[in-house]
Design a protein around this motif. Structure first.
Motif, PDB file in Angstrom:
ATOM      1  N   LEU A   1       0.707  -1.028  -0.165  1.00 30.56           N
ATOM      2  CA  LEU A   1       0.174  -0.161   0.213  1.00 30.56           C
ATOM      3  C   LEU A   1       1.058   1.368   0.098  1.00 30.56           C
ATOM      4  CD1 LEU A   1      -2.691  -1.295   2.665  1.00 30.56           C
ATOM      5  CD2 LEU A   1      -2.969  -0.434   0.486  1.00 30.56           C
ATOM      6  N   CYS A   2       1.836   1.675   0.893  1.00 32.80           N
ATOM      7  CA  CYS A   2       2.855   2.082   0.897  1.00 32.80           C
ATOM      8  C   CYS A   2       3.434   2.656  -0.625  1.00 32.80           C
ATOM      9  CB  CYS A   2       3.291   2.270   1.807  1.00 32.80           C
ATOM     10  SG  CYS A   2       3.189   2.278   3.616  1.00 32.80           S
ATOM     11  N   ALA A   3       3.744   1.437  -1.016  1.00 36.79           N
ATOM     12  CA  ALA A   3       4.617   1.614  -2.354  1.00 36.79           C
ATOM     13  C   ALA A   3       3.244   2.220  -3.447  1.00 36.79           C
ATOM     14  CB  ALA A   3       5.093   0.082  -2.267  1.00 36.79           C
ATOM     15  N   LEU A   4       2.295   1.863  -3.537  1.00 41.93           N
ATOM     16  CA  LEU A   4       1.373   2.408  -4.032  1.00 41.93           C
ATOM     17  C   LEU A   4       0.568   4.115  -4.077  1.00 41.93           C
ATOM     18  CD1 LEU A   4      -1.043  -0.447  -4.232  1.00 41.93           C
ATOM     19  CD2 LEU A   4       0.612   0.358  -6.424  1.00 41.93           C
ATOM     20  N   ASP A   5       0.958   3.955  -2.316  1.00 39.29           N
ATOM     21  CA  ASP A   5       0.501   5.553  -2.764  1.00 39.29           C
ATOM     22  C   ASP A   5       1.253   6.002  -1.549  1.00 39.29           C
ATOM     23  OD1 ASP A   5      -1.230   7.706  -1.563  1.00 39.29           O
ATOM     24  OD2 ASP A   5      -3.178   6.287  -1.414  1.00 39.29           O
ATOM     25  N   PRO A   6       2.076   7.662  -1.755  1.00 39.05           N
ATOM     26  CA  PRO A   6       1.840   8.523  -0.775  1.00 39.05           C
ATOM     27  C   PRO A   6       1.928   8.458   0.327  1.00 39.05           C
ATOM     28  CG  PRO A   6       3.142   8.678  -3.259  1.00 39.05           C
ATOM     29  CD  PRO A   6       1.757   7.924  -3.124  1.00 39.05           C
ATOM     30  N   ASN A   7       0.592   9.198   0.146  1.00 38.78           N
ATOM     31  CA  ASN A   7      -0.430   9.249   1.099  1.00 38.78           C
ATOM     32  C   ASN A   7      -0.670   8.733   2.343  1.00 38.78           C
ATOM     33  OD1 ASN A   7      -0.737  11.889   0.482  1.00 38.78           O
ATOM     34  ND2 ASN A   7      -2.536  11.040  -1.377  1.00 38.78           N
ATOM     35  N   ILE A   8      -0.480   7.400   1.801  1.00 36.84           N
ATOM     36  CA  ILE A   8      -0.083   6.476   2.843  1.00 36.84           C
ATOM     37  C   ILE A   8       0.697   6.478   3.424  1.00 36.84           C
ATOM     38  CG2 ILE A   8      -1.021   3.371   3.515  1.00 36.84           C
ATOM     39  CD1 ILE A   8      -3.092   3.739   1.290  1.00 36.84           C
ATOM     40  N   GLN A   9       1.714   6.383   2.686  1.00 39.53           N
ATOM     41  CA  GLN A   9       3.077   6.396   3.733  1.00 39.53           C
ATOM     42  C   GLN A   9       3.463   7.300   4.481  1.00 39.53           C
ATOM     43  OE1 GLN A   9       6.021   3.813   3.202  1.00 39.53           O
ATOM     44  NE2 GLN A   9       6.424   4.677   5.134  1.00 39.53           N
ATOM     45  N   ARG A  10       2.556   8.245   4.332  1.00 36.45           N
ATOM     46  CA  ARG A  10       3.091  10.038   5.256  1.00 36.45           C
ATOM     47  C   ARG A  10       2.301   9.304   6.476  1.00 36.45           C
ATOM     48  NH1 ARG A  10       3.541  12.979   0.274  1.00 36.45           N
ATOM     49  NH2 ARG A  10       1.725  12.783  -0.091  1.00 36.45           N
ATOM     50  N   LYS A  11       0.794   8.840   6.184  1.00 34.70           N
ATOM     51  CA  LYS A  11       0.094   8.538   7.210  1.00 34.70           C
ATOM     52  C   LYS A  11       0.389   7.528   8.261  1.00 34.70           C
ATOM     53  CE  LYS A  11      -4.509   9.523   5.347  1.00 34.70           C
ATOM     54  NZ  LYS A  11      -5.687   9.480   4.346  1.00 34.70           N
ATOM     55  N   ALA A  12       1.101   6.235   7.421  1.00 37.18           N
ATOM     56  CA  ALA A  12       2.030   5.389   8.160  1.00 37.18           C
ATOM     57  C   ALA A  12       2.980   6.165   8.924  1.00 37.18           C
ATOM     58  CB  ALA A  12       2.567   4.126   7.132  1.00 37.18           C
ATOM     59  N   ASP A  13       4.102   6.816   8.484  1.00 37.95           N
ATOM     60  CA  ASP A  13       5.089   7.643   9.637  1.00 37.95           C
ATOM     61  C   ASP A  13       4.690   8.282   9.917  1.00 37.95           C
ATOM     62  OD1 ASP A  13       6.691   6.482   7.227  1.00 37.95           O
ATOM     63  OD2 ASP A  13       7.340   8.322   6.368  1.00 37.95           O
ATOM     64  N   MET A  14       3.489   9.021  10.640  1.00 37.40           N
ATOM     65  CA  MET A  14       2.473   9.255  11.376  1.00 37.40           C
ATOM     66  C   MET A  14       2.637   8.866  12.567  1.00 37.40           C
ATOM     67  SD  MET A  14       2.404  12.360  12.761  1.00 37.40           S
ATOM     68  CE  MET A  14       2.637  13.735  11.548  1.00 37.40           C
ATOM     69  N   ILE A  15       1.259   7.379  12.443  1.00 36.27           N
ATOM     70  CA  ILE A  15       1.315   6.353  13.196  1.00 36.27           C
ATOM     71  C   ILE A  15       2.196   5.984  13.585  1.00 36.27           C
ATOM     72  CG2 ILE A  15       0.493   4.706  13.600  1.00 36.27           C
ATOM     73  CD1 ILE A  15      -1.512   4.820  11.345  1.00 36.27           C
ATOM     74  N   GLU A  16       3.730   5.949  13.240  1.00 38.95           N
ATOM     75  CA  GLU A  16       4.559   5.052  13.778  1.00 38.95           C
ATOM     76  C   GLU A  16       5.526   6.277  15.034  1.00 38.95           C
ATOM     77  OE1 GLU A  16       7.640   2.794  11.415  1.00 38.95           O
ATOM     78  OE2 GLU A  16       6.217   2.314  10.857  1.00 38.95           O
ATOM     79  N   LEU A  17       5.317   7.716  14.411  1.00 39.24           N
ATOM     80  CA  LEU A  17       6.126   8.222  15.204  1.00 39.24           C
ATOM     81  C   LEU A  17       4.719   8.627  16.625  1.00 39.24           C
ATOM     82  CD1 LEU A  17       7.653  10.870  14.976  1.00 39.24           C
ATOM     83  CD2 LEU A  17       6.087  12.556  13.791  1.00 39.24           C
ATOM     84  N   MET A  18       3.714   9.013  15.993  1.00 40.24           N
ATOM     85  CA  MET A  18       2.183   9.491  17.223  1.00 40.24           C
ATOM     86  C   MET A  18       2.725   8.588  18.351  1.00 40.24           C
ATOM     87  SD  MET A  18       0.074  10.904  15.725  1.00 40.24           S
ATOM     88  CE  MET A  18      -1.272  11.668  16.832  1.00 40.24           C
ATOM     89  N   TYR A  19       2.111   6.855  18.062  1.00 47.19           N
ATOM     90  CA  TYR A  19       2.422   5.782  18.424  1.00 47.19           C
ATOM     91  C   TYR A  19       4.540   5.555  19.474  1.00 47.19           C
ATOM     92  CZ  TYR A  19       2.127   0.824  20.697  1.00 47.19           C
ATOM     93  OH  TYR A  19       1.496  -0.057  21.429  1.00 47.19           O
ATOM     94  N   THR A  20       4.863   6.160  19.029  1.00 46.67           N
ATOM     95  CA  THR A  20       6.376   5.473  19.677  1.00 46.67           C
ATOM     96  C   THR A  20       7.167   7.241  20.242  1.00 46.67           C
ATOM     97  OG1 THR A  20       7.736   4.708  17.258  1.00 46.67           O
ATOM     98  CG2 THR A  20       9.187   5.651  18.915  1.00 46.67           C
ATOM     99  N   ALA A  21       6.228   8.223  20.284  1.00 47.63           N
ATOM    100  CA  ALA A  21       6.145   9.203  20.558  1.00 47.63           C
ATOM    101  C   ALA A  21       5.227   8.851  22.385  1.00 47.63           C
ATOM    102  CB  ALA A  21       6.032  10.717  20.400  1.00 47.63           C
ATOM    103  N   SER A  22       4.200   8.279  22.063  1.00 51.04           N
ATOM    104  CA  SER A  22       3.043   7.705  23.362  1.00 51.04           C
ATOM    105  C   SER A  22       3.901   6.615  23.660  1.00 51.04           C
ATOM    106  CB  SER A  22       1.898   7.144  22.504  1.00 51.04           C
ATOM    107  OG  SER A  22       1.198   7.733  21.724  1.00 51.04           O
ATOM    108  N   LEU A  23       4.567   5.627  23.740  1.00 52.64           N
ATOM    109  CA  LEU A  23       5.307   4.791  24.149  1.00 52.64           C
ATOM    110  C   LEU A  23       6.917   5.271  25.267  1.00 52.64           C
ATOM    111  CD1 LEU A  23       6.020   2.005  21.485  1.00 52.64           C
ATOM    112  CD2 LEU A  23       4.337   1.925  23.647  1.00 52.64           C
ATOM    113  N   PHE A  24       7.155   6.483  24.599  1.00 47.82           N
ATOM    114  CA  PHE A  24       7.910   6.850  25.152  1.00 47.82           C
ATOM    115  C   PHE A  24       7.638   8.165  26.446  1.00 47.82           C
ATOM    116  CE2 PHE A  24      11.399  10.421  26.141  1.00 47.82           C
ATOM    117  CZ  PHE A  24      12.498   9.779  26.247  1.00 47.82           C
ATOM    118  N   GLU A  25       6.617   8.846  26.370  1.00 51.90           N
ATOM    119  CA  GLU A  25       6.289   9.864  27.424  1.00 51.90           C
ATOM    120  C   GLU A  25       5.323   8.445  28.363  1.00 51.90           C
ATOM    121  OE1 GLU A  25       3.861  12.179  24.444  1.00 51.90           O
ATOM    122  OE2 GLU A  25       6.111  13.612  24.140  1.00 51.90           O
TER     123      GLU A  25
END
Length: 114
Positions: A44-68
């Protein structure tokens, strides 16, 4: 592909390397969570850059949540934003399932023809 450690540190405003090992484990956990939540995420990420951006944001936010929070261990604790973004990626996966099957079939045929 997981998000970069430098991006997480910038997001969390961390200047030192004191938490690098812990953050790397959290990034890996966030990536594994997302891959487990969304079928065919890499395709999905390879097919649509918008999906890649959303996936990156989820990973960033989830990582921040885990840390905080340091206690976030089950899906019921996801923030509403993370839940919404995961839902959108799951819907994208469902909507493109037929398209993905066609692509996988083509790749299999190409491999068989070699």
């Amino acid at each position: 592909m997981s998000i970069a450690l430098e991006n997480v540190k910038e997001y969390l405003k961390i200047d030192s390397s004191a938490f690098d090992d812990e953050l790397i484990r959290m990034i890996d956990t966030a990536h594994a969570m997302l891959v487990g939540a969304v079928d065919n995420l890499d395709i999905l990420c390879a097919l649509d850059p918008n999906i890649q951006r959303k996936a990156d944001m989820i990973e960033l936010m989830y990582t921040a949540s885990l840390f905080e929070e340091r206690t976030m261990t089950n899906p019921e604790q996801y923030s509403r934003v993370i839940e919404t973004l995961i839902g959108q990626l799951q819907n994208a996966s469902d909507q493109t399932d037929e398209k993905l099957q066609d692509i996988l079939s083509q790749k299999q045929q190409e491999a068989n023809n070699r």
